[in-house]
Design an enzyme around this catalytic site. Structure first.
Site, PDB file in Angstrom:
ATOM      1  N   ALA A 175      11.985  55.687 -25.567  1.00 37.56           N
ATOM      2  CA  ALA A 175      12.280  56.128 -24.137  1.00 37.56           C
ATOM      3  C   ALA A 175      12.351  57.133 -24.691  1.00 37.56           C
ATOM      4  O   ALA A 175      11.413  58.235 -24.586  1.00 37.56           O
ATOM      5  CB  ALA A 175      13.214  55.737 -23.820  1.00 37.56           C
ATOM      6  N   LEU A 203      10.657  55.605 -19.064  1.00 41.04           N
ATOM      7  CA  LEU A 203      10.668  56.809 -19.076  1.00 41.04           C
ATOM      8  C   LEU A 203      12.814  56.165 -18.462  1.00 41.04           C
ATOM      9  O   LEU A 203      13.092  57.853 -18.372  1.00 41.04           O
ATOM     10  CB  LEU A 203      10.435  57.608 -17.919  1.00 41.04           C
ATOM     11  N   GLY A 259      15.108  53.873 -30.990  1.00 42.64           N
ATOM     12  CA  GLY A 259      15.006  54.794 -32.293  1.00 42.64           C
ATOM     13  C   GLY A 259      13.711  54.588 -32.325  1.00 42.64           C
ATOM     14  O   GLY A 259      13.313  56.053 -33.445  1.00 42.64           O
ATOM     15  N   HIS A 282      15.280  44.699 -19.494  1.00 40.22           N
ATOM     16  CA  HIS A 282      15.537  45.047 -20.699  1.00 40.22           C
ATOM     17  C   HIS A 282      17.317  45.762 -20.826  1.00 40.22           C
ATOM     18  O   HIS A 282      17.789  45.040 -20.152  1.00 40.22           O
ATOM     19  CB  HIS A 282      15.681  46.344 -19.610  1.00 40.22           C
ATOM     20  N   GLU A 339      14.532  44.792 -29.363  1.00 43.70           N
ATOM     21  CA  GLU A 339      15.929  46.274 -29.108  1.00 43.70           C
ATOM     22  C   GLU A 339      17.273  45.848 -29.355  1.00 43.70           C
ATOM     23  O   GLU A 339      17.527  45.839 -28.865  1.00 43.70           O
ATOM     24  CB  GLU A 339      15.763  46.529 -27.499  1.00 43.70           C
TER      25      GLU A 339
HETATM   26  O1  LIG Z   1      15.137  50.933 -24.388  1.00 43.96           O
HETATM   27  C1  LIG Z   1      14.188  51.757 -25.221  1.00 43.96           C
HETATM   28  C2  LIG Z   1      12.304  51.604 -24.596  1.00 43.96           C
HETATM   29  O2  LIG Z   1      12.671  50.399 -23.403  1.00 43.96           O
HETATM   30  C3  LIG Z   1      14.227  52.618 -26.394  1.00 43.96           C
HETATM   31  O3  LIG Z   1      14.759  53.599 -26.051  1.00 43.96           O
HETATM   32  P1  LIG Z   1      14.837  54.933 -26.926  1.00 43.96           P
HETATM   33  O4  LIG Z   1      13.497  55.025 -27.701  1.00 43.96           O
HETATM   34  O5  LIG Z   1      15.023  56.453 -26.689  1.00 43.96           O
HETATM   35  O6  LIG Z   1      15.801  54.273 -27.943  1.00 43.96           O
END
Ligand SMILES: O=C(CO)COP(=O)(O)O
EC number: 5.3.1.1
Length: 215
Positions: free
Chosen positions: A194, A7, A173, A85, A133
């Site tokens: 997220a 979140l 994404g 992260h 990521e």
């Molecule tokens: O950083 C993320 C999850 O930790 C990914 O973010 P999004 O799903 O907004 O691209």
């Protein structure tokens, strides 16, 4: 597949999202987790959803003002934690320290990384899982599995070359069940996302769609 919703500090209602996630997990049997801000861990955990911290620090009890102690996150109800992260990057020694701190508190660990080389290094630290990521795709509309499938398969290979027992997740994404499906086809056993949920008008509907193909 494990669907872990971070979140971040989005202005969503963490309890509404957590309640929906708990319902969707119960109804489908799919593993769904929520990673709220540290201050929201206890009330999110009270919904019954699997609750993760977004970060824990490489510290022990003591004089560490403003830090997140793994034991306190666990006592609040977290059962896992993200580490490193892309929006909370750590030095290698601190990633190691945070993994050790989380293990001490019996928290499941997922170390995030930007690319397959970092995934190999992160895997060597012995977390339960790693997550690739690409920063440039975070918060965008195109899933990592579509925009850069090689980064997922290369991450799976890089982790497997170091320690096959470490799970590999991917994120950036991801917002639909098809995205989750595509990530699974590339060898990921979980997804991190997220904005697709936290910024949605109807987070419950998005969560239902996310787990649909894997239910
Ligand atoms: O950083 C993320 C999850 O930790 C990914 O973010 P999004 O799903 O907004 O691209």
């Amino acid at each position: 597949m494990f669907v872990l919703v971070n979140l971040k500090t989005y202005p969503c209602d963490p309890i509404a999202v957590a309640t929906a996630a708990a319902d969707v997990a119960d109804d489908t049997g799919v593993r769904v987790g929520i990673a709220p801000q540290a201050a929201d861990i206890a009330r999110v955990a009270e919904t019954g959803v699997e609750t993760w911290a977004q970060h824990v620090d490489p510290i022990d009890y003591g004089s560490n003002t403003g830090h997140t102690l793994a034991e306190t996150a666990a006592e609040a109800g977290a059962t896992g934690t993200l580490i490193n992260h892309s929006e909370h990057r750590l030095k290698l020694a601190d990633i190691d320290g945070s993994v050790r701190a989380a293990e001490r508190a019996d928290l499941e660990t997922c170390v995030c990384a930007n690319n397959p080389d970092q995934i190999g290094a992160a895997t060597a630290l012995g977390p339960d899982s790693v997550a690739v990521e690409p920063p440039e795709l975070i918060g965008g509309d195109v899933s990592v599995a579509t925009a850069d499938p090689d980064i997922v398969t290369d991450a799976v290979e890089a982790a497997g070359a170091v320690d096959e027992s470490v799970d590999v997740f991917c994120g950036a994404g991801i917002s639909t069940g098809d995205d989750v499906d595509a990530a699974g086809d590339l060898g990921a056993t979980g997804v991190l996302l997220a904005s697709g949920v936290a910024k949605a008008d109807d987070p419950r509907a998005v969560l239902e769609d996310l787990v649909d193909p894997v239910a």
